[in-house]
Design an enzyme around this catalytic site. Structure first.
Site, mmCIF file in Angstrom:
data_model
loop_
_atom_site.group_PDB
_atom_site.id
_atom_site.type_symbol
_atom_site.label_atom_id
_atom_site.label_comp_id
_atom_site.label_asym_id
_atom_site.label_seq_id
_atom_site.Cartn_x
_atom_site.Cartn_y
_atom_site.Cartn_z
ATOM 1 N N GLU A 159 12.976 -17.048 36.440
ATOM 2 C CA GLU A 159 13.767 -16.656 37.604
ATOM 3 C C GLU A 159 13.019 -15.586 38.415
ATOM 4 O OE1 GLU A 159 18.170 -17.774 36.897
ATOM 5 O OE2 GLU A 159 17.901 -15.671 36.420
ATOM 6 N N GLU B 140 19.338 -9.040 36.473
ATOM 7 C CA GLU B 140 20.379 -8.057 36.843
ATOM 8 C C GLU B 140 20.601 -7.057 35.706
ATOM 9 O OE1 GLU B 140 23.260 -10.985 37.992
ATOM 10 O OE2 GLU B 140 22.024 -11.458 39.740
ATOM 11 N N GLY C 169 20.071 -15.135 44.141
ATOM 12 C CA GLY C 169 21.199 -14.792 45.012
ATOM 13 C C GLY C 169 20.793 -14.458 46.431
ATOM 14 N N HIS D 82 18.575 -11.189 31.675
ATOM 15 C CA HIS D 82 18.698 -11.560 33.090
ATOM 16 C C HIS D 82 18.206 -10.396 33.954
ATOM 17 C CE1 HIS D 82 20.452 -12.483 36.969
ATOM 18 N NE2 HIS D 82 20.443 -13.740 36.573
ATOM 19 N N ASN E 190 25.504 -19.790 35.366
ATOM 20 C CA ASN E 190 25.626 -18.361 35.059
ATOM 21 C C ASN E 190 26.669 -17.811 36.021
ATOM 22 O OD1 ASN E 190 25.401 -15.627 34.689
ATOM 23 N ND2 ASN E 190 23.338 -15.444 35.541
ATOM 24 N N LYS F 142 28.100 -14.996 36.069
ATOM 25 C CA LYS F 142 27.999 -13.550 36.333
ATOM 26 C C LYS F 142 29.392 -12.906 36.254
ATOM 27 C CE LYS F 142 23.861 -14.510 38.936
ATOM 28 N NZ LYS F 142 22.909 -14.117 39.935
ATOM 29 N N SER G 278 18.598 -19.375 43.401
ATOM 30 C CA SER G 278 19.050 -20.110 44.596
ATOM 31 C C SER G 278 18.854 -21.622 44.490
ATOM 32 C CB SER G 278 18.373 -19.569 45.859
ATOM 33 O OG SER G 278 18.699 -18.197 46.041
HETATM 34 P P1 PGA Z 1 21.522 -17.835 41.965
HETATM 35 O O1 PGA Z 1 21.466 -17.066 40.573
HETATM 36 O O2 PGA Z 1 21.514 -19.301 41.655
HETATM 37 O O3 PGA Z 1 22.818 -17.387 42.608
HETATM 38 O O4 PGA Z 1 20.339 -17.414 42.742
HETATM 39 C C1 PGA Z 1 20.672 -17.521 39.518
HETATM 40 C C2 PGA Z 1 20.759 -16.565 38.368
HETATM 41 O O5 PGA Z 1 20.846 -15.358 38.610
HETATM 42 O O6 PGA Z 1 20.757 -16.971 37.186
#
Ligand code: PGA
Length: 255
Positions: free
Chosen positions: A170, A100, A176, A98, A13, A15, A216
């Site tokens: 998630e 976000e 993140g 997601h 992903n 982003k 992460s």
């Molecule tokens: P990350 O993001 O691996 O940077 O924690 C995962 C995601 O948001 O899909």
């Protein structure tokens, strides 16, 4: 162990990262690493990189996904992209709901459900994201939150369609932040998701659905997470932006 009944999928992903030249460089670097992978390989990239990604991955085992899709077919929705627009250029997957998007763009379980149905109707494979906030975990309601999201997000989705859907667990506190869920925590919730699917559909359907962990995941923690019986791959943010790190995850998922 029913892992043989479903595909393990590692999905990047990206982003809001990578201009087109940067995307080209990253995809070229991922290609030889993906070639050796014995798992599904997906890169979900910003809208502006979709055509480039589809073009550069033709004839490879890398599939391309978008990071969002609108639920209407067409019309006065300035700034939005429809499922047909995605399939027409060769996109096969799409991330939906997601955290976000839920956090910053007002996404709700109702819109996640509408987007999921629109994506499936157009032939896209949705990667539906669910997960609890930190304070929800601290309040001890992770199971209720995630089961509720699964029920609402997949409302009215047929058994046949749910088999084409990937669920990404998630935990919002792990995205993140560098704070990864322990493999026990990841397994516990991925199993809960599978049990919820079994109740809503059947065990046969639940066993066929790919359930990823995301948050992460990186080269140092991926082996343990991916070894869990109900963790069928990962949705990868930060570590998908570096080819060598993404390559390590692909290797770990191929074991
Ligand atoms: P990350 O993001 O691996 O940077 O924690 C995962 C995601 O948001 O899909």
């Amino acid at each position: 162990m029913n892992k043989a009944l479903r595909q393990t999928v590692i999905a990047g992903n990206w982003k809001m990262n990578k201009t087109r030249p940067e995307a080209k460089e990253l995809i070229e670097a991922i290609k030889p690493l993906a070639e050796k992978a014995d798992c599904g390989v997906v890169i979900c990239v910003p809208f502006t990189n979709l055509e480039t990604a589809v073009e550069l991955t033709k004839g490879t085992n890398i599939k391309v996904g978008a990071e969002n899709v609108h639920f209407e077919k067409s019309g006065a929705f300035t700034g939005e992209i429809s499922a047909d627009m995605l399939t027409e250029i060769g996109v096969e997957y799409v991330i939906i709901g997601h955290s976000e998007r839920r956090q910053y763009f007002g996404e709700t379980d109702e819109t996640v459900n509408k987007r999921t149905k629109a994506a499936l109707a157009a032939g896209l494979k949705p990667i539906v994201c669910v997960g609890e906030l930190l304070w929800e975990r601290e309040c001890g309601i992770t199971e209720e939150i995630v089961a509720r999201q699964i029920k609402l997000d997949l409302f009215d989705v047929s058994a046949e369609d749910v088999k084409k859907t990937i669920i990404a667990y998630e935990p919002v506190w792990a995205i993140g932040t560098g704070k990864v869920a322990t493999s026990e925590q990841a397994e516990e919730v991925c199993k809960l998701i599978r049990d919820t699917l079994a109740k809503l559909y059947s065990q046969e359907v639940a066993d066929a659905v790919t359930i990823q962990y995301g948050g992460s995941m990186n080269p140092s923690n991926c082996e343990e997470l991916l070894a869990q019986p109900d963790v069928d791959g990962g949705l990868i943010g930060g570590a998908s932006l570096k080819a060598e790190q993404f390559g390590v995850l692909l290797n770990a998922a191929s074991k």
